[in-house]
Scaffold this active site. Structure first.
Site, PDB file in Angstrom:
ATOM      1  N   TYR A   1     -10.612  -9.944  -6.719  1.00  0.00           N
ATOM      2  CA  TYR A   1      -9.714 -10.154  -7.855  1.00  0.00           C
ATOM      3  C   TYR A   1     -10.088 -11.386  -8.670  1.00  0.00           C
ATOM      4  CZ  TYR A   1      -6.858  -6.486  -5.892  1.00  0.00           C
ATOM      5  OH  TYR A   1      -6.424  -5.275  -5.433  1.00  0.00           O
TER       6      TYR A   1
ATOM      7  N   HIS B   1      -4.314  -8.751   3.281  1.00  0.00           N
ATOM      8  CA  HIS B   1      -5.743  -8.709   3.579  1.00  0.00           C
ATOM      9  C   HIS B   1      -6.048  -9.595   4.776  1.00  0.00           C
ATOM     10  CE1 HIS B   1      -6.861  -7.562  -0.841  1.00  0.00           C
ATOM     11  NE2 HIS B   1      -6.552  -6.505  -0.110  1.00  0.00           N
TER      12      HIS B   1
ATOM     13  N   ARG C   1       0.831  -1.191   0.000  1.00  0.00           N
ATOM     14  CA  ARG C   1       0.000   0.000   0.000  1.00  0.00           C
ATOM     15  C   ARG C   1       0.875   1.254   0.000  1.00  0.00           C
ATOM     16  NH1 ARG C   1      -2.223  -3.497   4.020  1.00  0.00           N
ATOM     17  NH2 ARG C   1      -4.354  -4.193   3.532  1.00  0.00           N
TER      18      ARG C   1
ATOM     19  N   HIS D   1      -2.340   2.810  -5.855  1.00  0.00           N
ATOM     20  CA  HIS D   1      -3.276   1.687  -5.786  1.00  0.00           C
ATOM     21  C   HIS D   1      -3.388   0.960  -7.120  1.00  0.00           C
ATOM     22  CE1 HIS D   1      -4.664   1.939  -1.721  1.00  0.00           C
ATOM     23  NE2 HIS D   1      -5.639   1.093  -1.964  1.00  0.00           N
TER      24      HIS D   1
ATOM     25  N   ARG E   1      -0.652  -1.490  -7.125  1.00  0.00           N
ATOM     26  CA  ARG E   1      -0.992  -2.575  -6.184  1.00  0.00           C
ATOM     27  C   ARG E   1      -2.007  -3.528  -6.819  1.00  0.00           C
ATOM     28  NH1 ARG E   1      -1.633  -4.126  -0.691  1.00  0.00           N
ATOM     29  NH2 ARG E   1      -3.787  -4.378   0.015  1.00  0.00           N
TER      30      ARG E   1
ATOM     31  N   LYS F   1      -1.948  -2.662   7.991  1.00  0.00           N
ATOM     32  CA  LYS F   1      -3.091  -2.204   8.778  1.00  0.00           C
ATOM     33  C   LYS F   1      -3.171  -2.973  10.085  1.00  0.00           C
ATOM     34  CE  LYS F   1      -6.076  -0.546   5.045  1.00  0.00           C
ATOM     35  NZ  LYS F   1      -7.389  -0.670   4.371  1.00  0.00           N
TER      36      LYS F   1
END
Length: 299
Positions: free
Chosen positions: A275, A266, A146, A240, A243, A170
């Protein structure tokens, strides 16, 4: 009841300083609410129930309203009823807790493999800033990290021995991701140039500005947009997009959804599953081009 709506809209326009466009959007939604009340024989706002709100949203959805339109309708009603609650015209807000239709997940945009390879290959490496910017783009595409993960990266997070990155993602979760030979090559060049940027030996940031400070998210976005425009990409280039391109291209080649989940960091596989839609598009195009019974006959 009409006067209550008008008072609320005046408040939005004059006290809250909402734009006329927004106020008009709210007006249309509240006029629908008022029409429903008249049809139901309601003489005051207190008679509206939570079930009525749900029915209104469901009716608009059946009529073809998009999830975004339904969300606007629900938001307008909820805020208006909150206003009535503050005015003691109702004792409870019946719109609280009502959910609108789920928005369809947008498919991320990506750049096809050939276009992206061509773009990165034509990136110059003559000036230190060019080397830095190319290193950032190669790393974003190679590892799928990211924007915030890139800007927060320190020199110590790089391992050339096994070509891996330590990434703080994250929720402060740390993961290790690989990077490719193209990234390794240009990162090696950048680390030599970085010494000329560093004003303070204590600065650990991997990517520095000309002032010797850690590059901000905004600065990185601007540099990518600059190169995308300069080198002739059709769409605006942003972190992004690199990515998403990384994730899509890895999935197209491997079909390993779990690996892509780990790569992107994720927490849930359901986030990565978006995806699979892109992967199916790729499969469908390949099928149409390759299968003898899928080819369209010339008329």
């Amino acid at each position: 009841m009409e006067s209550d709506i008008q008072r609320y809209l005046n408040r939005l326009l004059h006290e809250k300083r909402y734009s006329e466009h927004t106020v008009n959007n709210y007006r249309r939604q509240l006029e629908r609410l008022l029409a429903f009340c008249h049809d139901a024989g309601y003489s005051n706002w207190q008679q509206i129930t939570t079930q009525d709100i749900r029915m209104l949203i469901a009716k608009r959805h059946r009529q073809g309203a998009s999830p975004s339109s339904s969300a606007l309708q629900l938001s307008a009603m909820r805020r208006f009823l909150e206003f009535l609650l503050s005015e003691k015209k109702i004792t409870v807000n019946p719109a609280v807790g009502v959910r609108g239709p789920k928005k369809a997940k947008r498919l991320p945009k990506n750049i096809d493999v050939d276009s992206l390879n061509h773009f990165l290959d034509q990136m110059p490496e003559d000036e230190p800033i060019e080397v830095r910017d190319k290193a950032m783009m190669e790393l974003l595409y190679s590892s799928g990290i990211r924007l915030a993960e890139l800007s927060a990266m320190d020199i110590d997070d790089l391992s050339f021995s096994d070509q891996s990155l330590r990434v703080l993602g994250k929720g402060n979760k740390v993961r290790e991701v690989p990077f490719g030979n193209s990234s390794k090559k240009v990162l090696s060049l950048w680390l030599k140039e970085r010494n000329n940027f560093a004003k303070n030996s204590d600065e650990k940031a991997l990517f520095l500005s000309q002032q010797g400070n850690r590059l901000t998210n905004r600065a990185i976005q601007q540099r990518l947009a600059h190169w995308g425009k300069k080198l002739g990409l059709n769409d605006r280039l942003h972190p992004h997009k690199l990515r998403h391109s990384c994730a899509t291209h890895v999935l197209e080649s491997s079909s390993d959804l779990r690996a892509v989940q780990e790569l992107l960091g994720h927490a849930s596989i359901s986030t990565t599953q978006i995806y699979t839609h892109l992967d199916f598009q790729h499969l469908a195009k390949t099928y149409d081009a390759a299968h003898p019974r899928a080819r369209k006959k010339k008329e």
